[in-house]
Write an enzyme that holds these catalytic residues in place. Structure first.
Site, PDB file in Angstrom:
ATOM      1  N   ASP A 122      -2.681  -7.038  15.356  1.00 58.29           N
ATOM      2  CA  ASP A 122      -1.851  -5.831  15.375  1.00 58.29           C
ATOM      3  C   ASP A 122      -2.123  -4.977  16.606  1.00 58.29           C
ATOM      4  O   ASP A 122      -1.399  -4.015  16.873  1.00 58.29           O
ATOM      5  CB  ASP A 122      -1.995  -5.010  14.092  1.00 58.29           C
ATOM      6  CG  ASP A 122      -3.431  -4.681  13.738  1.00 58.29           C
ATOM      7  OD1 ASP A 122      -4.326  -4.934  14.573  1.00 58.29           O
ATOM      8  OD2 ASP A 122      -3.663  -4.174  12.635  1.00 58.29           O
ATOM      9  N   GLU A 173      -5.620   4.813  13.628  1.00 55.28           N
ATOM     10  CA  GLU A 173      -6.565   3.915  14.280  1.00 55.28           C
ATOM     11  C   GLU A 173      -7.298   4.534  15.461  1.00 55.28           C
ATOM     12  O   GLU A 173      -8.283   3.950  15.939  1.00 55.28           O
ATOM     13  CB  GLU A 173      -5.863   2.620  14.733  1.00 55.28           C
ATOM     14  CG  GLU A 173      -4.907   2.772  15.899  1.00 55.28           C
ATOM     15  CD  GLU A 173      -3.500   3.158  15.492  1.00 55.28           C
ATOM     16  OE1 GLU A 173      -2.600   3.113  16.352  1.00 55.28           O
ATOM     17  OE2 GLU A 173      -3.293   3.499  14.293  1.00 55.28           O
ATOM     18  N   ASN A 230      -0.599  -7.214   8.700  1.00 57.56           N
ATOM     19  CA  ASN A 230      -1.031  -6.241   7.691  1.00 57.56           C
ATOM     20  C   ASN A 230      -1.837  -6.956   6.616  1.00 57.56           C
ATOM     21  O   ASN A 230      -1.512  -6.943   5.432  1.00 57.56           O
ATOM     22  CB  ASN A 230       0.154  -5.478   7.090  1.00 57.56           C
ATOM     23  CG  ASN A 230       1.181  -6.382   6.425  1.00 57.56           C
ATOM     24  OD1 ASN A 230       1.402  -7.520   6.846  1.00 57.56           O
ATOM     25  ND2 ASN A 230       1.834  -5.890   5.385  1.00 57.56           N
ATOM     26  N   TYR A 278      -0.790   4.284  10.642  1.00 60.10           N
ATOM     27  CA  TYR A 278      -1.222   3.320  11.654  1.00 60.10           C
ATOM     28  C   TYR A 278      -0.040   3.044  12.583  1.00 60.10           C
ATOM     29  O   TYR A 278       1.072   2.767  12.118  1.00 60.10           O
ATOM     30  CB  TYR A 278      -1.648   1.990  11.012  1.00 60.10           C
ATOM     31  CG  TYR A 278      -2.970   2.028  10.300  1.00 60.10           C
ATOM     32  CD1 TYR A 278      -4.147   2.317  10.987  1.00 60.10           C
ATOM     33  CD2 TYR A 278      -3.057   1.745   8.946  1.00 60.10           C
ATOM     34  CE1 TYR A 278      -5.366   2.333  10.336  1.00 60.10           C
ATOM     35  CE2 TYR A 278      -4.282   1.751   8.276  1.00 60.10           C
ATOM     36  CZ  TYR A 278      -5.425   2.055   8.978  1.00 60.10           C
ATOM     37  OH  TYR A 278      -6.635   2.065   8.339  1.00 60.10           O
ATOM     38  N   ARG A 326       0.842  -1.190   0.000  1.00 61.81           N
ATOM     39  CA  ARG A 326       0.000   0.000   0.000  1.00 61.81           C
ATOM     40  C   ARG A 326       0.885   1.251   0.000  1.00 61.81           C
ATOM     41  O   ARG A 326       2.070   1.203   0.321  1.00 61.81           O
ATOM     42  CB  ARG A 326      -0.907   0.010   1.230  1.00 61.81           C
ATOM     43  CG  ARG A 326      -2.028  -1.007   1.187  1.00 61.81           C
ATOM     44  CD  ARG A 326      -2.809  -1.060   2.501  1.00 61.81           C
ATOM     45  NE  ARG A 326      -2.045  -1.692   3.568  1.00 61.81           N
ATOM     46  CZ  ARG A 326      -2.481  -1.861   4.806  1.00 61.81           C
ATOM     47  NH1 ARG A 326      -3.673  -1.399   5.159  1.00 61.81           N
ATOM     48  NH2 ARG A 326      -1.740  -2.463   5.718  1.00 61.81           N
ATOM     49  N   HIS A 333      -0.736   1.486  16.252  1.00 63.77           N
ATOM     50  CA  HIS A 333      -1.095   0.394  17.163  1.00 63.77           C
ATOM     51  C   HIS A 333      -0.076   0.296  18.311  1.00 63.77           C
ATOM     52  O   HIS A 333       0.488  -0.754  18.579  1.00 63.77           O
ATOM     53  CB  HIS A 333      -1.186  -0.935  16.405  1.00 63.77           C
ATOM     54  CG  HIS A 333      -2.200  -0.923  15.300  1.00 63.77           C
ATOM     55  ND1 HIS A 333      -3.553  -0.919  15.545  1.00 63.77           N
ATOM     56  CD2 HIS A 333      -2.055  -0.894  13.950  1.00 63.77           C
ATOM     57  CE1 HIS A 333      -4.204  -0.906  14.382  1.00 63.77           C
ATOM     58  NE2 HIS A 333      -3.324  -0.886  13.408  1.00 63.77           N
TER      59      HIS A 333
END
Length: 384
Positions: free
Chosen positions: A285, A133, A315, A109, A31, A111
Site C-alpha cells: 500500500d 500513517e 488492506n 489511511y 472495518r 498512503h
C-alpha cells in the site's frame, strides 16, 4: 522539512463538531472508523456523530448499538453532505473523492506516495487530509500505524501457510515441518512492528526465520525478544539476494513514513526462488518493496510471476475486521477527539504528532515525504 513557525492559529474552536462515518467500499473492507464506544466518547463531549446505516456490520457493530450510544443513523449522502470531519479506515475510492468539500477534514489511511491519482484527487477537493500513517511521535513511533502493522504481520504468516499449499499454487510445503522433515524458511525484510509480528508468529509455528534490517540497534533488540529459531541479518543487496533465493516465504515489511517503499527484492531475485514459493508484500500500500509485486484484493489476492505466488492485498487487516476495528480505533480515537474539540489547526499546533499527520491542506502537499515522492515543493501548514 516543510517550513513552520511557532505562533498559534488565530482562533480556537469551542462549538460542537459533526463527525461522519461512511461505510467502507474498498473490496472486502469491513472495518469501521468508529465503534459505539467511540460514538459515546464524542457525544458525551457535545459532538454529533452521523453513521451510515450498515457501516459497522462487517465488524459486528449493529445500527442499534450505534444508536443506543447516541449516533444518528443516516444514509451515505447525509454523511458526506453534513459532516465536518469524515472518519474512514482506508483511502477514499474515486466515487468518494468526488463527494468531499473544501471545508471538510478527512481522517483516514491515505498512503499518498503510492498513488498519484489519489493524491491529485484529494488536492483538487480542497479538503484537509490527516493521514493515520504519518502521525508520528517525538521518538519516531507511528501510533496509528502500529496496531494494523501488528495485524498485517500475523495475517501475512497465515496467508503464507495457506498459499504454500499445492492446491493454492504453492510448493506443497508445511511451514512448521514435522519430525524428520525440515520446516520452511521464512525471510522477513524489515524488522519493524509488522516484521516483528510476522517473525514471532512464524517462529511459533516452528519455521526457520530470518529477519533483515539496516539498523543494528533494532537487530540487537530483536535478538533479545524473539525465540532462537529467528536469526537476525544485516540487510544489504547481497544478503537479501542470497536469502531470498533459498526462501520458501518472503515477507516484505519495509517502511519509510509517508514515502514510497524502496524496491529491495528485484525480479532477478524472485526468479532465483523455487517455483511455488510465496511472496507477501505488506508494504504494497506504499508502493511495495518487491519489483514483481502489484496490488491485489481479497477477492483476487494472488498471482503467479516467475513461478512464485505473489500476495499483494492492500488492506490485509480487513480480513480480520473485528479485531482490526478495535485495534485501530483504540489508537485513532484520542486524535479524533482532539480534531473535534479544537479543529485541525489548533489540534495540530498543540500536538506535534498530529501535525505530522497533516498531508494536504488547501490543495497543497504539506508532508515532506509525500512532496518528495512527486518532486514538488512541500508547502508549510497554514498557521504553523
Amino acid at each position: 522539512d516543510c517550513p513552520t513557525r511557532s505562533a498559534p492559529p488565530d482562533t480556537e474552536r469551542n462549538e460542537a463538531m459533526i463527525i461522519g462515518v461512511p461505510k467502507e467500499i474498498k473490496d472486502h473492507e469491513n472495518r469501521v472508523a468508529i465503534t459505539p464506544a467511540g460514538v459515546d466518547m464524542l457525544v458525551s463531549r457535545g459532538h454529533r456523530v452521523l453513521v451510515q446505516s450498515g457501516a459497522g456490520l462487517g465488524s459486528a457493530q449493529s445500527d442499534e448499538r450505534y444508536a443506543k450510544y447516541g449516533a444518528e443513523m443516516v444514509d451515505c449522502d447525509t454523511v458526506f453532505d453534513r459532516a465536518e470531519i469524515i472518519a474512514k479506515v482506508k483511502e477514499p475510492m474515486p466515487e468518494e473523492i468526488a463527494r468531499f468539500k473544501p471545508d471538510q477534514i478527512v481522517y483516514t489511511y491515505f498512503h499518498f506516495a503510492a498513488s498519484r491519482e489519489l493524491t491529485k484527487g484529494m488536492m483538487d477537493t480542497g479538503a484537509t487530509c490527516v493521514a493515520y500513517e504519518t502521525v508520528q511521535t517525538e521518538d519516531g513511533a507511528l501510533p496509528l500505524l502500529a496496531p494494523m502493522s501488528e495485524v498485517a504481520g500475523r495475517v501475512a504468516v497465515s496467508a503464507a501457510v495457506k498459499y504454500l499449499e499445492e492446491p493454492m499454487g504453492g510448493k506443497g510445503k508445511l511451514l512448521s515441518g514435522i519430525p524428520g522433515v525440515r520446516p520452511g524458511y521464512v525471510v522477513i525484510i524489515g524488522g519493524g512492528i509488522a516484521g516483528t509480528s510476522a517473525a514471532r508468529l512464524a517462529a511459533g509455528l516452528g519455521a526457520s526465520v530470518y529477519v533483515l534490517d539496516t539498523s543494528m540497534q533494532r537487530l540487537r533488540e530483536l535478538e533479545g525478544i524473539l525465540p532462537p529459531n529467528v536469526r537476525t541479518v544485516a540487510s544489504n543487496r547481497i544478503t537479501i539476494g542470497e536469502l531470498v533465493a533459498s526462501a520458501d516465504v518472503v515477507i516484505g515489511s519495509v517502511l519509510i513514513p509517508g514515502a514510497r517503499a524502496p524496491k529491495l527484492v528485484t525480479k532477478k531475485m524472485v526468479r532465483a526462488m523455487e517455483n511455488g514459493g510465496v511472496i507477501i508484500d505488506i508494504a504494497v500500500d506504499q508502493g511495495g518493496c518487491v519489483e514483481t509485486m502489484r496490488p491485489t484484493s481479497h477477492s483476487d489476492p494472488v498471482f503467479i510471476s516467475e513461478g512464485v505466488v505473489h500476495y499483494g492485498v492492500t488492506n490485509m487487516p480487513g480480513a480480520v475486521s473485528h479485531t482490526s476495528t478495535y485495534g485501530l480505533t483504540n489508537a485513532t480515537m484520542p486524535y479524533l477527539i482532539m480534531l473535534a474539540e479544537k479543529g485541525w489547526k489548533q489540534a495540530s499546533h498543540d500536538n506535534p504528532a498530529l501535525r505530522h499527520g497533516v498531508n494536504i491542506v488547501d490543495g497543497k502537499i504539506t508532508h515532506p515525504a509525500v512532496a518528495e515522492a512527486y518532486g514538488v515543493d512541500c508547502s508549510p501548514i497554514p498557521g504553523m
